[in-house]
Structures are given as structure tokens and as C-alpha cells.
Design a protein around this motif. Structure first.
Motif, short mmCIF file in Angstrom:
data_model
loop_
_atom_site.label_atom_id
_atom_site.label_comp_id
_atom_site.label_asym_id
_atom_site.label_seq_id
_atom_site.Cartn_x
_atom_site.Cartn_y
_atom_site.Cartn_z
N UNK A 169 41.36 86.13 57.87
CA UNK A 169 42.58 85.48 58.37
C UNK A 169 43.32 84.82 57.22
N UNK A 170 42.59 84.18 56.32
CA UNK A 170 43.22 83.56 55.14
C UNK A 170 43.94 84.61 54.30
N UNK A 171 43.34 85.77 54.16
CA UNK A 171 43.98 86.84 53.39
C UNK A 171 45.28 87.29 54.06
N UNK A 172 45.25 87.45 55.36
CA UNK A 172 46.46 87.86 56.09
C UNK A 172 47.55 86.80 55.93
N UNK A 173 47.16 85.53 56.05
CA UNK A 173 48.13 84.45 55.85
C UNK A 173 48.69 84.50 54.44
N UNK A 174 47.84 84.75 53.46
CA UNK A 174 48.29 84.86 52.07
C UNK A 174 49.32 85.98 51.89
N UNK A 175 49.12 87.08 52.58
CA UNK A 175 50.06 88.20 52.46
C UNK A 175 51.42 87.83 53.05
N UNK A 176 51.42 87.07 54.12
CA UNK A 176 52.70 86.59 54.70
C UNK A 176 53.34 85.60 53.74
N UNK A 177 52.54 84.72 53.17
CA UNK A 177 53.05 83.76 52.18
C UNK A 177 53.69 84.51 51.02
N UNK A 178 53.02 85.55 50.55
CA UNK A 178 53.55 86.34 49.43
C UNK A 178 54.87 87.00 49.80
N UNK A 195 39.31 76.51 53.08
CA UNK A 195 38.31 75.45 52.93
C UNK A 195 37.36 75.46 54.11
N UNK A 196 37.88 75.65 55.32
CA UNK A 196 37.02 75.72 56.51
C UNK A 196 36.10 76.93 56.39
N UNK A 197 36.62 78.06 55.89
CA UNK A 197 35.78 79.24 55.68
C UNK A 197 34.64 78.90 54.71
N UNK A 198 34.97 78.22 53.63
CA UNK A 198 33.95 77.90 52.63
C UNK A 198 32.86 76.99 53.22
N UNK A 199 33.24 76.09 54.10
CA UNK A 199 32.28 75.17 54.71
C UNK A 199 31.45 75.88 55.78
N UNK A 200 32.13 76.72 56.58
CA UNK A 200 31.46 77.34 57.74
C UNK A 200 30.87 78.71 57.45
N UNK A 201 31.34 79.36 56.41
CA UNK A 201 30.93 80.72 56.06
C UNK A 201 31.23 81.72 57.19
N UNK A 202 32.31 81.45 57.93
CA UNK A 202 32.74 82.36 59.00
C UNK A 202 33.63 83.44 58.37
N UNK A 203 33.10 84.64 58.26
CA UNK A 203 33.79 85.73 57.58
C UNK A 203 35.19 85.99 58.14
#
Length: 142
Positions: free
Chosen positions: A73-82, A60-68
Motif C-alpha cells: 500500500x505504501x508503494x502504491x501511495x508513493x506512485x501516486x505521490x510521484x 512506519x506502521x509497516x515497519x512496526x507491524x511487519x504487515x506485508x
């Protein structure tokens, strides 16, 4: 793409919340004395939950800030979650199989994770895969 990822991520969270609620209602944290203990490691379960919330907030912060960088980082976190999710799936499958094949007598309760139905697990997993794909695509195009 980012909005689609957010929507699917929220749907995945809904499935995860449903499974957590069923597990807790069946005594996941403190199973009845006459029931077998949970096979799901509580630190793994709550680590999965905590990282999912953190990842969603980062998204959500990425979507608001558009910080690539936040998308990656969200993707990496998702992979750990998976990975944690797969660990729990491996522990859930024997309980599901035992319940499906009548492993416990009707008077004997099984472990709390037997209360989690297969369709909820499957849909949660499918939405999780779609979330990872959408986040990856959004990170690439951002």
C-alpha cells in the motif's frame, strides 16, 4: 532495506519541506499583488504533501507491524505521490527557465516557485526515486 527506505524517505521529505518553505515564503498561497500567481496548483501541492505524510506513516506502521500489505500500500501511495510530483515539476519548469533566462525584469517578481532552486528539485526527485526503489525491494522481500 525497510530502514534504508525510511531514512531516504525522510531525506526526501526534508527536500520537499525546503521547497514548500521557499514557495510559502515567496507568497505561494497569497502572492503579492504585483507578482504573477503561482503556476503550481495548490490542491496538487497539498495533495502531494498529504499523501507523502500518509505514506510515511503507513511505512512506519509497516515497519512496526511487519504487515506485508502495508508495504505494498505504501508503494502504491508513493506512485501516486510521484505522479503528483511530476505534475508539479511540469508546471515548475517554465518558471525556472524564465528565471534562468532573465524572463522577468529585475524589478518584477516572478511566480513564487521561481524561488525554488534547481539543485533542491533535483535532489528531492533523486531521493524520491531511490525511496520508491527501496520500498519496492522491501515489499518484495517481506
Amino acid at each position: 532495506m525497510a530502514v534504508a527506505a525510511l531514512i531516504v524517505w525522510l531525506l526526501t521529505a526534508l527536500g520537499g519541506s525546503t521547497m514548500l518553505g521557499l514557495w510559502l515564503a515567496r507568497g505561494g498561497m497569497r502572492a503579492p499583488v504585483d507578482a504573477p500567481p503561482t503556476r503550481l496548483p495548490v490542491p496538487v501541492l497539498f495533495g502531494h504533501l498529504a499523501l507523502a505524510v500518509i505514506g510515511l506513516v503507513l511505512w512506519i506502521v509497516y515497519m512496526v507491524s511487519d504487515a506485508t500489505a502495508l508495504a505494498w500500500i505504501s508503494l502504491i501511495v508513493l506512485l501516486v505521490i510521484a505522479a503528483l510530483g511530476f505534475a508539479m515539476l511540469a508546471r515548475w519548469l517554465p518558471a525556472h527557465r524564465a528565471a534562468a533566462h532573465g524572463g522577468a525584469a529585475p524589478a518584477e517578481p516572478g511566480p513564487p516557485e521561481q524561488a525554488i532552486p534547481l539543485p533542491v528539485v533535483v535532489v528531492h526527485g533523486l531521493f524520491a526515486v531511490v525511496t520508491i526503489i527501496l520500498v519496492l525491494i522491501a515489499a518484495i522481500v517481506s
